[in-house]
Design an enzyme around this catalytic site. Structure first.
Site, PDB file in Angstrom:
ATOM      1  CE1 TYR A 161     -15.559 -15.065 -40.855  1.00 19.24           C
ATOM      2  CE2 TYR A 161     -14.927 -17.352 -41.156  1.00 19.24           C
ATOM      3  CZ  TYR A 161     -15.902 -16.400 -40.945  1.00 19.24           C
ATOM      4  OH  TYR A 161     -17.220 -16.782 -40.810  1.00 19.24           O
ATOM      5  CB  ALA A 181     -24.179 -18.602 -27.237  1.00 18.42           C
ATOM      6  CE  LYS A 184     -15.415 -21.056 -22.576  1.00 12.59           C
ATOM      7  NZ  LYS A 184     -14.392 -21.667 -23.444  1.00 12.59           N
TER       8      LYS A 184
END
Length: 332
Positions: free
Chosen positions: A54, A206, A213
């Site tokens: 990351y 997800a 939203k």
């Protein structure tokens, strides 16, 4: 916050955990990372999940500076190995040399002598499984990791590794799992449970779609993950008009149950006893607290049946190869 035992280990992890995939690897600023991490402690979250890849070390370094200010026994720390760590094509994978090099690099960035959980980010079919297992066993023997896990391994790969390692090395599996991505239920959950391996699931919302939203046919809201180039890199995994339309049909089910979509989605994941923790991301402290509040929420059979009816034909089910995963097992 409720806690669940992680596989055959002695670790008790919070049902909601904090991950650092797209956010703390560079998607948000350092002070926001700090605020979200401190909010996690305040909410009772004790499990923090990252990976060496990351931001090629950026997420680990960010947490190294923040988590090291807390007593080491006050949190459970997980990281991963496998991803491409430099422009050198060979600087990746699960060879014994790579595992040995990357665990030391991760510990340096994380400013700790050990991680509680060291995970194979994917399987490496180019390396004999015996070599990989023995390398992980050595990491544990050296005290650099307490337990070993894996992410997005196929059933064949899980069986092969457990056959080599025996029943005690692997304690966790980290698959993608959500209302929209139900594939691990078919084979992985049962296989792992039979071998004392818990699930710690990624993307249970997800990537934010299950908050409701995102509206079909409309641009992503300002400030959301998919409005950011830095955090929308895996949008194609979950983002589709069919998924967005299904989520809008789920909203009234959540409202009738007296909860919002995010809470329902997290509670849906945690309804399975095989799941020890749901890894959530956050770009604001209030998101951390909101996600943490889903711990302990139980959905009625009526709600679960209504959810199933909406998602029939929309959710990904059945055996599906995980993102970036490769099939196959090599033996020496």
């Amino acid at each position: 916050m409720r806690y669940r035992k992680l596989g055959s280990s002695d670790l008790e992890v919070s049902e909601i955990s904090l991950g650092s995939w797209l956010t703390f690897a560079g998607g948000v600023e350092t002070e926001t990372t700090r605020a979200c991490t401190e909010a996690a402690f305040d909410a009772g979250i004790n499990f923090f999940d990252t990976a060496n890849v990351y931001g090629r070390g950026a997420a680990e370094s960010a947490w190294g500076g923040i988590l090291s200010a807390h007593p080491r026994d006050s949190y459970i720390l997980a990281t991963k190995v496998w991803g491409q760590m430099s422009d050198d094509p060979a600087d990746r994978g699960l060879s014994p040399g790579q595992i040995a090099k990357q665990i030391d690099a991760s510990l340096t960035r994380l400013r700790t002598d050990y991680v509680d959980l060291y995970q194979a980010h994917r399987f490496d079919p180019s390396v004999p499984v015996e070599d990989t297992v023995e390398a992980f066993q050595k990491v544990v023997e050296q005290g650099k990791a307490r337990y070993i896990g894996f992410s997005e391994w196929t059933p064949e790969q899980i069986r092969a590794a457990v056959d080599v390692a025996g029943p005690d090395l692997f304690v966790s599996s980290q698959p993608q799992y959500s209302m929209l991505w139900q594939a691990p239920e078919t084979e992985v959950f049962g296989l792992c449970a039979a071998n004392g391996i818990s699930q710690i699931v990624w993307s249970p919302l997800a990537q934010g779609i299950l908050t409701g939203k995102y509206q079909p046919g409309r641009p992503a809201p300002e400030g959301s993950r998919f409005a950011s180039d830095a955090m929308a890199v895996s949008k194609d995994l979950v983002y589709s008009d069919a998924a967005l339309e299904a989520v809008q049909r789920l909203v009234p089910i959540a409202e009738e149950a007296g909860i919002d979509m995010a809470t329902m989605a997290l509670a849906w994941v945690l309804r399975r006893g095989e799941v020890a923790s749901a890894i959530t991301g956050a770009s604001r402290p209030e998101q951390v607290h909101h996600n943490a509040a889903a711990s302990g929420v139980e959905l009625s059979e009526d709600v679960l049946s209504a959810v199933d009816a909406v998602l029939r034909g929309v959710a990904v089910t059945g055996p599906v190869l995980g993102p970036l995963a490769e099939e196959g097992v090599k033996h020496r």
